[in-house]
Design a protein around this motif. Sequence first.
Motif, mmCIF file in Angstrom:
data_model
loop_
_atom_site.group_PDB
_atom_site.id
_atom_site.type_symbol
_atom_site.label_atom_id
_atom_site.label_comp_id
_atom_site.label_asym_id
_atom_site.label_seq_id
_atom_site.Cartn_x
_atom_site.Cartn_y
_atom_site.Cartn_z
ATOM 1 N N GLU A 8 1.553 5.410 2.950
ATOM 2 C CA GLU A 8 1.904 4.100 1.974
ATOM 3 C C GLU A 8 2.165 3.096 2.854
ATOM 4 O O GLU A 8 2.964 3.234 4.063
ATOM 5 C CB GLU A 8 3.277 4.605 1.191
ATOM 6 N N LEU A 9 1.987 1.906 2.187
ATOM 7 C CA LEU A 9 2.239 0.629 2.833
ATOM 8 C C LEU A 9 2.882 -0.323 2.124
ATOM 9 O O LEU A 9 2.790 -0.753 0.865
ATOM 10 C CB LEU A 9 0.902 -0.159 3.165
ATOM 11 N N GLY A 10 4.183 -0.706 2.434
ATOM 12 C CA GLY A 10 4.951 -1.443 1.655
ATOM 13 C C GLY A 10 6.062 -0.564 1.045
ATOM 14 O O GLY A 10 6.008 0.653 1.140
ATOM 15 N N ASP A 11 7.145 -1.286 0.541
ATOM 16 C CA ASP A 11 8.166 -0.451 -0.064
ATOM 17 C C ASP A 11 8.407 -1.083 -1.338
ATOM 18 O O ASP A 11 9.478 -0.951 -1.907
ATOM 19 C CB ASP A 11 9.391 -0.295 0.826
ATOM 20 N N GLY A 12 7.598 -1.643 -1.917
ATOM 21 C CA GLY A 12 8.006 -2.286 -3.585
ATOM 22 C C GLY A 12 7.291 -1.283 -4.558
ATOM 23 O O GLY A 12 7.209 -0.086 -4.312
ATOM 24 N N ARG A 13 7.181 -1.974 -5.664
ATOM 25 C CA ARG A 13 6.741 -1.137 -6.879
ATOM 26 C C ARG A 13 5.333 -0.709 -6.645
ATOM 27 O O ARG A 13 4.524 -1.606 -5.899
ATOM 28 C CB ARG A 13 7.127 -1.636 -8.063
ATOM 29 N N PRO A 14 4.690 0.040 -7.393
ATOM 30 C CA PRO A 14 3.237 0.441 -7.527
ATOM 31 C C PRO A 14 2.396 -0.848 -8.148
ATOM 32 O O PRO A 14 3.317 -1.693 -9.155
ATOM 33 C CB PRO A 14 2.949 1.582 -8.312
ATOM 34 N N PRO A 15 1.426 -1.266 -7.730
ATOM 35 C CA PRO A 15 0.517 -2.245 -8.155
ATOM 36 C C PRO A 15 0.445 -2.270 -9.708
ATOM 37 O O PRO A 15 0.296 -1.152 -10.213
ATOM 38 C CB PRO A 15 -0.736 -2.700 -7.594
ATOM 39 N N GLU A 16 0.595 -3.399 -10.425
ATOM 40 C CA GLU A 16 0.357 -3.467 -11.762
ATOM 41 C C GLU A 16 -0.775 -4.369 -11.928
ATOM 42 O O GLU A 16 -1.194 -4.981 -11.012
ATOM 43 C CB GLU A 16 1.531 -3.949 -12.618
ATOM 44 N N THR A 17 -1.345 -4.479 -13.262
ATOM 45 C CA THR A 17 -2.368 -5.263 -13.765
ATOM 46 C C THR A 17 -2.164 -6.703 -13.249
ATOM 47 O O THR A 17 -3.065 -7.448 -12.616
ATOM 48 C CB THR A 17 -2.709 -5.013 -15.235
ATOM 49 N N SER A 18 -1.134 -7.444 -13.663
ATOM 50 C CA SER A 18 -0.737 -8.661 -13.304
ATOM 51 C C SER A 18 -0.721 -9.054 -11.712
ATOM 52 O O SER A 18 -1.053 -10.150 -11.178
ATOM 53 C CB SER A 18 0.712 -9.066 -13.613
ATOM 54 N N ASP A 19 -0.747 -8.015 -10.855
ATOM 55 C CA ASP A 19 -0.636 -8.077 -9.440
ATOM 56 C C ASP A 19 -2.080 -8.477 -8.938
ATOM 57 O O ASP A 19 -2.338 -8.941 -7.786
ATOM 58 C CB ASP A 19 -0.254 -6.776 -8.813
ATOM 59 N N ILE A 20 -3.072 -8.168 -9.748
ATOM 60 C CA ILE A 20 -4.721 -8.501 -9.256
ATOM 61 C C ILE A 20 -4.670 -9.883 -9.384
ATOM 62 O O ILE A 20 -5.401 -10.473 -8.406
ATOM 63 C CB ILE A 20 -5.610 -7.782 -10.453
ATOM 64 N N LEU B 238 -6.545 1.740 -11.144
ATOM 65 C CA LEU B 238 -7.483 1.004 -10.960
ATOM 66 C C LEU B 238 -6.813 -0.479 -10.422
ATOM 67 O O LEU B 238 -7.377 -0.972 -9.863
ATOM 68 C CB LEU B 238 -7.905 0.635 -12.165
ATOM 69 N N ALA B 239 -5.562 -0.616 -10.684
ATOM 70 C CA ALA B 239 -5.001 -1.867 -10.459
ATOM 71 C C ALA B 239 -4.856 -1.787 -8.715
ATOM 72 O O ALA B 239 -4.942 -2.799 -7.902
ATOM 73 C CB ALA B 239 -3.447 -2.148 -10.842
ATOM 74 N N ARG B 240 -4.090 -0.541 -8.204
ATOM 75 C CA ARG B 240 -4.101 -0.187 -6.884
ATOM 76 C C ARG B 240 -5.452 -0.457 -6.096
ATOM 77 O O ARG B 240 -5.489 -1.030 -5.048
ATOM 78 C CB ARG B 240 -3.336 1.087 -6.582
ATOM 79 N N ALA B 241 -6.293 0.233 -6.762
ATOM 80 C CA ALA B 241 -7.646 0.120 -6.269
ATOM 81 C C ALA B 241 -8.107 -1.310 -5.892
ATOM 82 O O ALA B 241 -8.716 -1.598 -4.884
ATOM 83 C CB ALA B 241 -8.641 0.941 -6.878
ATOM 84 N N THR B 242 -7.935 -2.094 -6.967
ATOM 85 C CA THR B 242 -8.415 -3.471 -6.811
ATOM 86 C C THR B 242 -7.661 -4.231 -5.940
ATOM 87 O O THR B 242 -8.293 -5.047 -5.231
ATOM 88 C CB THR B 242 -8.437 -4.257 -8.332
#
Length: 304
Positions: free
Chosen positions: A265-277, A135-139
């Motif tokens: 995949e776009l980027g080479d960091g970590r998967p998105p987390e809630t705080s990234d929204i 859900l964080a990634r989708a957002t």
Amino acid sequence: MRISSRAAGLLVGVALDAAFGDPRRGHPVAAFGRAAKALEDRLYADRKLNGVIYTATLVGGAAAAGYAVERRAHGGTAEAAVTALATWAVLGGTSLAREGRVMAGYLERDDIEAARNRLGHLCARDPSHLDEGGLARATVESIAENTSDAAIAPLVWGAVAGVPGLLAYRAANTLDAMVGYRNERYEQFGWASARLDDVLNWVPARVTAAITVACAPRAWRVLRRDGGKHPSPNAGRCEAAFAGALGVRLGGANVYHGRKEQRPELGDGRPPETSDIRRATRLSAIVTAVAALAAALAANGSGR
């Protein structure tokens, strides 16, 4: 420095959107959507030609209405006022930010079901099996793409073509959201709406990416490397730029209307987390503010 009517109208419209968000009642985009649905009921056939007529009628009609209103206003305060109202009506930056904050709030409270139910306000992805990370990634992906669609593109077309540009762009973007799907019903009929939306968003998507890089220079490497990987000619630029700016990795498997699609995949960091929204929401607001100033300068330079 003298400010032109168009430039003033764009800035006032952005301020109205920031202060009030979308009009609460009688939203003109909703009225346009009802008219589009009524015309679809009359014109629909599983053929591209019918879709071309449908798209041309509605987008052309919106442009013609905008031209008539702008011509009647004829410069000065009146033109600035109608430009401001049109800008306010078609911008969606504040609403986008609000949806991002709502999603972040649900996930921060571990209310996964509420977040799944709310995701449809941002995208057409099937949320039924998404966990917090999904859900964080989708957002975050939706905020990145819609920063261009909902905010930057209207400003670009408003700067270039005034009220007709604002209304025609929003009409095309609305039709894409209504019929621009690759499914059994709309594969042919929605083709023209989807292609027109791609064309009208080509420059704004790249403007969005460029401003994102200007705000976060580290995004340039990811944009240059990954921006063209996405199946969309425009969304990939925005998502890659946001991925680089936020230091996250976007992309992966998505489900739309029962069909699974594997996105690169776009980027080479970590998967998105809630705080990234919330970080993505703040970045979107900054990019929009910069774009508003750039659009006003461009409009002012044109003398309109």
